[in-house]
Design an enzyme around this catalytic site. Structure first.
Site, PDB file in Angstrom:
ATOM      1  CE  LYS A   1      -8.309  -2.352   5.113  1.00 15.95           C
ATOM      2  NZ  LYS A   1      -8.086  -3.470   4.195  1.00 15.95           N
ATOM      3  CD1 TRP A  60      -2.129  -2.277   1.700  1.00 11.28           C
ATOM      4  CD2 TRP A  60      -2.987  -1.209  -0.055  1.00 11.28           C
ATOM      5  NE1 TRP A  60      -3.129  -3.056   1.193  1.00 11.28           N
ATOM      6  CE2 TRP A  60      -3.683  -2.434   0.125  1.00 11.28           C
ATOM      7  CE3 TRP A  60      -3.356  -0.365  -1.103  1.00 11.28           C
ATOM      8  CZ2 TRP A  60      -4.723  -2.822  -0.724  1.00 11.28           C
ATOM      9  CZ3 TRP A  60      -4.400  -0.763  -1.947  1.00 11.28           C
ATOM     10  CH2 TRP A  60      -5.063  -1.976  -1.743  1.00 11.28           C
ATOM     11  CG  ASP A  75      -2.641   4.255   4.386  1.00 10.68           C
ATOM     12  OD1 ASP A  75      -3.681   4.156   5.065  1.00 10.68           O
ATOM     13  OD2 ASP A  75      -2.384   3.518   3.410  1.00 10.68           O
TER      14      ASP A  75
END
Length: 364
Positions: A199, A100, A175
């Protein structure tokens, strides 16, 4: 009831879903669903404001910081952050520790090429196969960088900063998607953090951004309005129609999280869940192999391998027979991945640990 270990969209607290079930057809005595209410109406705005207030309370958001509810997932933030804060002639530093942050670096590099800015790869653990985090002292930083970006937890590779680092003195952007509101964080160390809700705190469709007003004010003003953080902050995240049902359900999850005791309680629970699985892997290290270096093992995403892909398929089949879902590793890396987000029950983790022990006994 299935035991859901999916990496995202992930398990939601039963209490939050039951509340939604109760209110689905008649929200707040209005006779219609919250999905049918105008985002400008007082019924929805009450939910919107409560969700923002809960984020502020649970995360101890400092004064001078905005909470934004946006759309497009963390992937849109990969592009929006440099668009706002990386002007022509400037540079930004990126720390890459997994898939990511690698994508975030690529998006920023594409923007930089358009505006004649530069993006520096200040540190990367790709050579290790993304089996660890990059230490602050390893990073080759530009103290004049517009910002430094890193990911605190890499969902695919199961790598996490167990203690959040400080990379130099430039504004720090993080992030936090796969660990958002899973532990206490001193947000004063950051200029901007972001994370998808799917999540730990809600369904897919909502992205939460927390940013200092000073940093937001630095953003470019010649972008389309919808891409400017200042515009969303000024409009209280109601610049356009938000994901109203997503924010409503996120409100339910945040209320559940507060009722459970907040971040101190959930962090202790999450660490205990991860410790239980890692203990099995370490005790049976000849059968289960963790590719992640011990100091970088994720609390959120526990990844491991078995002796062969065939053995992994057999393990996944037995897990499915025992009502455990979402354990297959990401298609890019294979293996097994157990995501242990906030709503994953400790009993589910104990059941998985028991299965791991029994499977190794029968197949070792």
């Amino acid at each position: 009831m299935p035991m859901n270990f999916n990496a995202g969209p992930a398990s939601l607290p039963l209490a939050a879903l039951e509340r939604a079930k109760t209110e689905l057809l008649d929200f707040a005595g209005t006779g219609i669903s919250v999905m049918e209410h105008s985002h400008r109406g007082k019924e929805y705005e009450a939910v919107h404001d409560e969700a923002m207030s809960l984020v502020r309370e649970l995360f101890a958001v400092p004064r001078g910081y905005e909470v934004l509810f946006l759309q497009g997932g963390a992937s849109l933030e990969f592009a929006t952050v440099p668009m706002n804060f990386l002007p022509p002639g400037a540079s930004a530093d990126y720390i890459v520790t997994g898939a990511w942050s690698e994508k975030a670096h690529a998006e920023a590099s594409a923007w930089a090429a358009m505006v004649r800015a530069s993006v520096r790869l200040a540190a990367s653990t790709k050579d290790s196969g993304y089996t660890r985090v990059a230490l602050a002292e390893e990073a080759r930083l530009d103290e004049n960088a517009a910002f430094v970006h890193f990911a605190s937890n890499e969902t695919i590779h199961g790598v996490q900063y167990l203690e959040l680092p400080r990379f130099g003195n430039a504004p720090l952007v993080c992030d936090m998607s796969s660990e958002f509101l899973s532990r206490k964080v001193d947000l004063r160390a950051f200029s901007l953090v972001y994370g998808g809700a799917q999540k730990n705190i809600g369904p897919s469709g909502v992205t939460v951004v927390i940013a200092s007003n000073d940093f937001i004010a630095r953003g470019r003003q010649d972008l389309p309005t919808i891409l400017q953080y200042r515009a969303h902050a000024k409009a209280k995240s109601l610049l356009n129609t938000p994901s109203t049902f997503g924010i409503y359900l996120m409100r339910n999850v945040l209320a559940w999280l507060k009722g459970e005791g907040g971040l101190a309680t959930i962090e202790a629970r999450n660490r205990a869940k991860a410790a239980e699985l890692y203990a099995v892997m370490d005790a049976l290290s000849g059968f289960y192999r963790s590719p992640v270096q011990r100091a970088s093992r994720s609390v959120m995403n526990v990844v491991f391998r078995l002796s062969s892909e065939d053995m992994e398929k057999r393990f996944l089949a037995e897990a499915a027979q025992n009502a455990m879902i979402g354990l297959k590793g990401h298609r890019s890396v294979g293996g097994i991945r157990a995501s242990l987000y906030n709503a994953v029950e400790p009993d589910w983790v104990s059941a998985l640990a028991s299965l791991m022990k029994e499977f190794a006994r029968r197949n070792g």
